[in-house]
Design a protein around this motif. Sequence first.
Motif, PDB file in Angstrom:
ATOM      1  N   ARG A  85      26.236  82.256 -10.051  1.00 32.69           N
ATOM      2  CA  ARG A  85      25.087  81.408 -10.372  1.00 32.69           C
ATOM      3  C   ARG A  85      23.782  82.208 -10.351  1.00 32.69           C
ATOM      4  O   ARG A  85      22.847  81.899 -11.080  1.00 32.69           O
ATOM      5  CB  ARG A  85      25.030  80.181  -9.470  1.00 32.69           C
ATOM      6  CG  ARG A  85      24.707  80.446  -8.029  1.00 32.69           C
ATOM      7  CD  ARG A  85      24.664  79.133  -7.228  1.00 32.69           C
ATOM      8  NE  ARG A  85      24.195  79.344  -5.894  1.00 32.69           N
ATOM      9  CZ  ARG A  85      24.977  79.645  -4.866  1.00 32.69           C
ATOM     10  NH1 ARG A  85      26.270  79.756  -5.044  1.00 32.69           N
ATOM     11  NH2 ARG A  85      24.465  79.834  -3.667  1.00 32.69           N
ATOM     12  N   TYR A  86      23.699  83.248  -9.499  1.00 31.07           N
ATOM     13  CA  TYR A  86      22.505  84.090  -9.478  1.00 31.07           C
ATOM     14  C   TYR A  86      22.395  84.881 -10.776  1.00 31.07           C
ATOM     15  O   TYR A  86      21.318  85.047 -11.332  1.00 31.07           O
ATOM     16  CB  TYR A  86      22.546  85.068  -8.306  1.00 31.07           C
ATOM     17  CG  TYR A  86      22.347  84.471  -6.936  1.00 31.07           C
ATOM     18  CD1 TYR A  86      22.325  83.093  -6.725  1.00 31.07           C
ATOM     19  CD2 TYR A  86      22.198  85.294  -5.839  1.00 31.07           C
ATOM     20  CE1 TYR A  86      22.159  82.563  -5.456  1.00 31.07           C
ATOM     21  CE2 TYR A  86      22.025  84.769  -4.563  1.00 31.07           C
ATOM     22  CZ  TYR A  86      22.009  83.410  -4.382  1.00 31.07           C
ATOM     23  OH  TYR A  86      21.839  82.896  -3.129  1.00 31.07           O
ATOM     24  N   ILE A 104      20.113  76.062 -10.061  1.00 33.87           N
ATOM     25  CA  ILE A 104      21.262  76.951 -10.232  1.00 33.87           C
ATOM     26  C   ILE A 104      21.382  77.876  -9.024  1.00 33.87           C
ATOM     27  O   ILE A 104      22.468  78.097  -8.498  1.00 33.87           O
ATOM     28  CB  ILE A 104      21.121  77.783 -11.533  1.00 33.87           C
ATOM     29  CG1 ILE A 104      21.248  76.880 -12.760  1.00 33.87           C
ATOM     30  CG2 ILE A 104      22.157  78.903 -11.581  1.00 33.87           C
ATOM     31  CD1 ILE A 104      20.854  77.555 -14.060  1.00 33.87           C
ATOM     32  N   PRO A 110      21.970  75.165  -5.323  1.00 30.72           N
ATOM     33  CA  PRO A 110      22.465  73.833  -5.652  1.00 30.72           C
ATOM     34  C   PRO A 110      22.311  72.892  -4.459  1.00 30.72           C
ATOM     35  O   PRO A 110      22.333  73.327  -3.313  1.00 30.72           O
ATOM     36  CB  PRO A 110      23.940  74.051  -5.984  1.00 30.72           C
ATOM     37  CG  PRO A 110      24.273  75.394  -5.481  1.00 30.72           C
ATOM     38  CD  PRO A 110      23.010  76.167  -5.293  1.00 30.72           C
TER      39      PRO A 110
END
Length: 138
Positions: free
Chosen positions: A85-86, A127, A130
């Motif tokens: 997500r990073y 993102i 979360p």
Amino acid sequence: MQWYSASDQASLDRIEDAWSDAPVDNPELCEMLLDVARGDVVFYAEAEDPNEQITELLTLLGYSDEAIAAALAALGEDVPETPPRYVFAQLQQAKNLYNAGRIVGSQVGGDGFSFVPRPLSKEIQKIIRPQSGVAHVL
């Protein structure tokens, strides 16, 4: 998962596969955008220390301090790889930064450039961090 970069041809191919409008014809600009975006993501994500998260979660679940200390000790110094997500947030932020420098309509400055500052958007922040499924009930 590895961060995006524009350091070599393989990296440029990877970024172009993920972002069709990436400025791969100018690797220096592309690298700067990706580097700044990565810095934004890392800076925003710093508050998400895994040890703090584990401690908070186990505390909320009612575990004793000794049990929490044992869980943290069992983790040791294993540093997990960069969360996907990073990396996705880096890509989205790089797109935002690139689009901020593009001319929009007739908004051109005196030297022919236009810049619309774009901070880390709420979508990108979600993102990176979360929302947890743990209710915060007092």
